[in-house]
Design a protein around this motif. Structure first.
Motif, PDB file in Angstrom:
ATOM      1  N   ALA A  59      18.267  19.056  27.956  1.00 18.67           N
ATOM      2  CA  ALA A  59      19.582  18.605  28.421  1.00 18.67           C
ATOM      3  C   ALA A  59      20.687  19.500  27.891  1.00 18.67           C
ATOM      4  O   ALA A  59      21.651  19.801  28.608  1.00 18.67           O
ATOM      5  N   GLY A  82      25.291  13.002  30.276  1.00 18.85           N
ATOM      6  CA  GLY A  82      24.813  12.628  31.597  1.00 18.85           C
ATOM      7  C   GLY A  82      23.421  13.158  31.884  1.00 18.85           C
ATOM      8  O   GLY A  82      22.564  12.435  32.415  1.00 18.85           O
ATOM      9  N   LEU A  83      23.189  14.423  31.529  1.00 22.99           N
ATOM     10  CA  LEU A  83      21.880  15.033  31.773  1.00 22.99           C
ATOM     11  C   LEU A  83      20.795  14.381  30.917  1.00 22.99           C
ATOM     12  O   LEU A  83      19.679  14.144  31.380  1.00 22.99           O
ATOM     13  N   ALA A 105      19.924  11.086  32.383  1.00 20.46           N
ATOM     14  CA  ALA A 105      19.150  11.262  33.610  1.00 20.46           C
ATOM     15  C   ALA A 105      17.700  11.634  33.296  1.00 20.46           C
ATOM     16  O   ALA A 105      16.762  11.093  33.899  1.00 20.46           O
ATOM     17  N   ILE A 160      15.899   8.506  31.688  1.00 22.12           N
ATOM     18  CA  ILE A 160      15.592   7.470  32.678  1.00 22.12           C
ATOM     19  C   ILE A 160      14.481   7.942  33.612  1.00 22.12           C
ATOM     20  O   ILE A 160      13.567   7.177  33.950  1.00 22.12           O
ATOM     21  N   SER A 161      14.516   9.212  33.993  1.00 21.31           N
ATOM     22  CA  SER A 161      13.455   9.758  34.858  1.00 21.31           C
ATOM     23  C   SER A 161      12.096   9.684  34.177  1.00 21.31           C
ATOM     24  O   SER A 161      11.070   9.429  34.823  1.00 21.31           O
TER      25      SER A 161
END
Length: 247
Positions: free
Chosen positions: A24, A40-41, A44, A47-48
């Motif tokens: 990230a 944010g990254l 993401a 969560i992925s």
């Protein structure tokens, strides 16, 4: 040059702590508002991983569970350290349900497990949490009023040690920390003997569990006689603040 070194250190630190944080940070370097982009990254990617990791043989332990077991802190989920192989997830769920059945109201709390990807990737400071087949469980505590559900002496479940005899020699360099300066800050909760005894009995009775690590003085204290319950050795971290189990 200093900025480059700083980025390298950031990538290494975030990778060691979270596995995905280094990626990230590298991606965030392409953005003007780097920190916001990193957050944010990272969210993401994390969560992925909840959906991608099962494709590679690991599954996340639920972070927001209202059942018989829960992660001791959301920190472990935020750092992507709640992943295990499916068999170990079933072991933990079965164990927690059996504990609640034996002692109604019991909450089993999970500490460090493993990262979502790559067998052999170290989960520091642990020496063996690198394949999804190990997990640490918090002790069960009580005070003068009785059992304390969802409670640990330490905010993260680790480092609040139970004093007892040890044959390990003092060493200048060792993972066997005493954390003496911290002990006075922890509440004076005591181990809840009925639940601790039952927990060790249930763990060794599960044929899927190969080893349980706990300090020898606690093994003796709770009359645990199984050969599955072992001493982790003097070179590893102390196990009188948590229980380590592995398939």
């Amino acid at each position: 040059m200093l900025k480059f070194i700083g980025h390298i250190l950031a990538v290494l630190t975030l990778t060691v702590l979270t596995q995905l944080g280094g990626i990230a940070w590298l991606l965030a370097l392409a953005f003007r508002r780097r920190f916001i982009a990193f957050v944010g990254l990272y969210l993401a990617l994390s969560i992925s991983a909840l959906w991608v990791a099962p494709m590679f043989g690991r599954t996340p332990l639920p972070c927001l569970s209202g059942g018989a077991f829960q992660m001791q802190s959301v920190m472990y989920c935020a750092l992507n350290r709640q992943y295990v192989v499916p068999e170990l997830q079933d072991v933990v769920q079965t164990f927690a349900a059996d504990m609640e059945r034996a002692h109604p109201g019991t909450k089993t709390q999970v500490l460090d497990a493993n990262f979502p990807f790559v067998t052999g990737f170290p989960l520091l400071p642990h020496l063996s949490h690198h394949d999804g087949r190990k997990v640490d469980l918090a002790f069960y505590y009580a005070n003068d009023s009785g059992y304390l559900p969802s409670t640990t002496r330490s905010p993260i479940g680790y480092f609040a040690f139970e004093d007892g005899p040890s044959d390990c020699p003092d060493a200048t360099v060792s993972l066997r920390w005493d954390m003496a300066g911290l002990q006075g800050f922890f509440p004076d909760h005591v181990l809840e003997p009925r639940r601790m005894t039952t927990a060790l009995q249930l763990l060794v009775s599960d044929a899927r569990i190969g080893k349980v690590f706990i300090e020898p003085h606690l093994k003796a204290r709770f009359n645990a006689r199984s050969d599955k319950i072992r001493f982790q050795g003097c070179r590893a971290a102390r196990h009188d603040d948590h229980i380590h189990i592995q398939l």
